[in-house]
Structure formats: structure tokens, C-alpha cells
Scaffold this motif. Structure first.
Motif, PDB file in Angstrom:
ATOM      1  N   ARG A 215       7.702  17.350   4.424  1.00  0.00           N
ATOM      2  CA  ARG A 215       7.244  16.182   5.197  1.00  0.00           C
ATOM      3  C   ARG A 215       8.248  15.043   5.073  1.00  0.00           C
ATOM      4  O   ARG A 215       8.619  14.419   6.073  1.00  0.00           O
ATOM      5  N   PHE A 216       8.688  14.755   3.861  1.00  0.00           N
ATOM      6  CA  PHE A 216       9.639  13.668   3.647  1.00  0.00           C
ATOM      7  C   PHE A 216      10.978  13.981   4.307  1.00  0.00           C
ATOM      8  O   PHE A 216      11.601  13.122   4.916  1.00  0.00           O
TER       9      PHE A 216
ATOM     10  N   VAL B 122       9.502  17.898  -6.792  1.00  0.00           N
ATOM     11  CA  VAL B 122       8.570  17.433  -5.767  1.00  0.00           C
ATOM     12  C   VAL B 122       7.841  18.623  -5.142  1.00  0.00           C
ATOM     13  O   VAL B 122       8.440  19.686  -4.938  1.00  0.00           O
ATOM     14  N   ASP B 123       6.582  18.450  -4.833  1.00  0.00           N
ATOM     15  CA  ASP B 123       5.783  19.473  -4.158  1.00  0.00           C
ATOM     16  C   ASP B 123       6.478  19.919  -2.868  1.00  0.00           C
ATOM     17  O   ASP B 123       7.037  19.091  -2.141  1.00  0.00           O
ATOM     18  N   LYS B 124       6.459  21.208  -2.589  1.00  0.00           N
ATOM     19  CA  LYS B 124       7.212  21.744  -1.457  1.00  0.00           C
ATOM     20  C   LYS B 124       6.726  21.203  -0.109  1.00  0.00           C
ATOM     21  O   LYS B 124       7.538  20.903   0.773  1.00  0.00           O
TER      22      LYS B 124
ATOM     23  N   ASN C  56       0.829  -1.201   0.000  1.00  0.00           N
ATOM     24  CA  ASN C  56       0.000   0.000   0.000  1.00  0.00           C
ATOM     25  C   ASN C  56       0.869   1.259   0.000  1.00  0.00           C
ATOM     26  O   ASN C  56       2.097   1.188  -0.077  1.00  0.00           O
ATOM     27  N   GLU C  57       0.217   2.397   0.103  1.00  0.00           N
ATOM     28  CA  GLU C  57       0.935   3.679   0.070  1.00  0.00           C
ATOM     29  C   GLU C  57       1.912   3.820   1.228  1.00  0.00           C
ATOM     30  O   GLU C  57       3.018   4.340   1.062  1.00  0.00           O
TER      31      GLU C  57
ATOM     32  N   LYS D 118       3.855  17.014  -7.537  1.00  0.00           N
ATOM     33  CA  LYS D 118       4.525  15.734  -7.688  1.00  0.00           C
ATOM     34  C   LYS D 118       4.967  15.183  -6.330  1.00  0.00           C
ATOM     35  O   LYS D 118       5.390  15.923  -5.455  1.00  0.00           O
ATOM     36  N   GLY D 119       4.872  13.868  -6.170  1.00  0.00           N
ATOM     37  CA  GLY D 119       5.307  13.228  -4.941  1.00  0.00           C
ATOM     38  C   GLY D 119       6.746  12.736  -5.036  1.00  0.00           C
ATOM     39  O   GLY D 119       7.409  12.910  -6.058  1.00  0.00           O
ATOM     40  N   VAL D 120       7.227  12.115  -3.966  1.00  0.00           N
ATOM     41  CA  VAL D 120       8.580  11.586  -3.917  1.00  0.00           C
ATOM     42  C   VAL D 120       8.621  10.204  -4.579  1.00  0.00           C
ATOM     43  O   VAL D 120       7.877   9.303  -4.181  1.00  0.00           O
ATOM     44  N   SER D 121       9.464  10.045  -5.592  1.00  0.00           N
ATOM     45  CA  SER D 121       9.633   8.760  -6.270  1.00  0.00           C
ATOM     46  C   SER D 121      10.787   7.998  -5.622  1.00  0.00           C
ATOM     47  O   SER D 121      11.504   8.531  -4.762  1.00  0.00           O
ATOM     48  N   TYR D 122      11.006   6.768  -6.048  1.00  0.00           N
ATOM     49  CA  TYR D 122      12.120   5.984  -5.508  1.00  0.00           C
ATOM     50  C   TYR D 122      13.453   6.604  -5.924  1.00  0.00           C
ATOM     51  O   TYR D 122      14.395   6.656  -5.125  1.00  0.00           O
TER      52      TYR D 122
END
Length: 264
Positions: A183-184, A176-178, A79-80, A139-143
Motif C-alpha cells: 500500500r505504501f 513492515v507488514d507485506k 491524526n493518522e 508492523k507499520g511504516v515508521s518515519y
């Protein structure tokens, strides 16, 4: 170390762990000004304690996110939450390798090398300025980006390179979105800090001085409380794209540190 010194250094750590201005760099500057670096081993232990305090403050601020991650992991599904956790693990690899193989070499930089701190702060200023020029995305964080962000975190082991500044800047420059970048950035460091603390405790290399317990405890509390405030504030600042202000600050402090080292 005096209690007032511990409080000041704790506040510095709590504020600068999350604000993109380099907590390690400011701690070294603070120790140089306060004269609190007489024993390298003790200095390293106190730094670890303060980082541990801010790791706990991160967990408190992101307690809902952390709870959701663990809830998703225990479903034992792809999952996510599982994917996010894998990205966190990937981001940890560069810093873990550097910390394991180059720890003795890196400790040289945590022994009053103020001119290095100043130069690294200038680099942080450039990174923050470039990040503010990046376009806003969702955009989210990719691998792949997780690994690149992890490389930025590894470089940020050097005092003066802001960990949050380097990782957030790397993420934003990758598109990636700020808010997701922040958060990451904040969550990715928590496992590393706990791992570092466990490694230091098990290694037996840390020399604990009994009469410093109160000062270190007070420093821990100061870092924890200010860390909560700074983390909450930083999330809002990232959403408002205010990194340029921190770039200017790092530029000024970096130049002052270099001048202090050369003419002080």
C-alpha cells in the motif's frame, strides 16, 4: 511510432508498474525490440505519459484510501492520516533530489543501454528473493523506514530496478507488514509522478510531435486499463507472499537481456 507499438508499450507499462519486474526496464527492452526509440525526446515524453496513466490507475484502485487521507488532512489535526502523509513526503525526498540534480545523467540510461537493464533486473531478482525470506509481521511504516524506502525508490530510477520491487522489498526487510508495504509503495509514487509531469510541462524541454498524439493517447488508455488490473492483482499476490516467482522471472529476463546485448 505505430499505434500497435503504443498499445504494446502501454500494456507493458500498465502491467510492470505494479508487478515487481521493472516497468522502465521492460519499456526499454520493448523499445529496443520494436525499434521505437529513434527520438530520445519523444521516447522520454511517451514514458512520462505512460507513468501518468498508471498514477491515475493507482488513485482509482486506492480511491478510498486517498479519500480518507484527504479527509484526515483537512481536519488539521495530528491524526493518522497526517502522519501517513508526512511519511509519504519523507519517502519522496531521495528520489526528488536525485531527479532534480541528476536528471541529465540518468537520461543516458534510457537510451538503449540493454546490458544495464539486464544487470539491474538481476539485482531486482535478488531483492525480491531476500524479501520473500523475511518473516511476516504486523508492523507499520515508521518515519525512519519511510526514508529508507524512499532511498530504494531513488535507486529504482535506473531502468531494470523495479520501483515496486525495490520499495516493497526494502519495507519488508525492515520488518513492515507485506500488505502495508505494498500500500505504501503504490501510494508513495503518485505525488512524484504528478510532480515530474508538472516539471516537464513547465520546463519546455519536451518536444511534442503532433502526428504522435493518437498513438500516445492509445498508449495512455492501454496503460491505464492494464494498470488497474495489475495493481488489484498485485495486492493479492503480496498478501500470498509470491515474490519469489517474480524473482525467477527477473532473473530469466535479465539474463536474456544481457545475452541480447552481447550476442544480439
Amino acid at each position: 511510432m505505430e499505434i500497435i507499438d503504443a498499445i504494446i508499450l502501454g500494456i507493458i507499462q500498465g502491467l510492470t508498474e505494479f508487478l515487481p519486474v521493472s516497468s522502465s526496464g521492460h519499456l526499454e527492452l520493448g523499445k529496443a525490440i520494436l525499434g521505437a526509440d529513434s527520438l530520445p525526446e519523444e521516447s522520454l515524453l511517451f514514458t512520462v505519459i505512460l507513468h501518468f496513466a498508471t498514477a491515475l490507475s493507482t488513485i482509482l484502485v486506492f480511491r478510498k484510501d486517498v479519500a480518507e487521507i484527504f479527509k484526515g488532512l483537512f481536519q488539521f489535526k495530528w491524526n493518522e492520516e497526517t502522519q501517513f502523509s508526512l511519511k509519504i513526503i519523507i519517502s519522496m525526498i531521495p528520489a526528488a533530489l536525485i531527479g532534480f540534480f541528476l536528471q541529465d545523467f540518468l537520461e543516458v540510461f534510457f537510451d538503449g543501454a540493454i546490458i544495464i537493464v539486464g544487470i539491474m533486473l538481476l539485482i531486482t531478482a535478488i531483492l525480491l528473493y531476500l524479501a520473500d525470506l523475511a518473516k511476516t509481521t504486523d508492523k507499520g511504516v515508521s518515519y525512519r523506514s519511510a526514508f529508507v524506502i524512499g532511498m530504494a525508490q531513488a535507486v529504482a530510477i535506473l531502468p531494470g530496478i523495479s520501483r515496486s520491487g525495490a520499495t516493497i522489498s526494502a519495507a519488508v526487510l525492515l520488518g513492515v507488514d507485506k500488505t502495508k508495504s505494498a500500500r505504501f509503495s503504490f501510494l508513495m509514487v503518485v505525488p512524484l509522478i504528478f510532480g515530474k509531469v508538472a516539471k516537464d510541462l513547465l520546463s519546455g524541454d519536451i518536444n511534442f510531435v503532433g502526428d504522435q498524439a493518437i498513438a500516445m493517447g492509445v498508449g495512455f488508455i492501454a496503460a491505464f486499463i492494464t494498470g488497474i488490473a495489475a495493481c488489484t492483482w498485485m495486492i493479492k499476490l503480496v498478501k500470498q507472499s509470491k515474490l519469489t516467482y517474480f524473482a525467477i522471472y527477473c532473473l530469466i529476463i535479465g539474463l536474456i537481456a544481457i545475452a541480447w546485448s552481447v550476442w544480439g
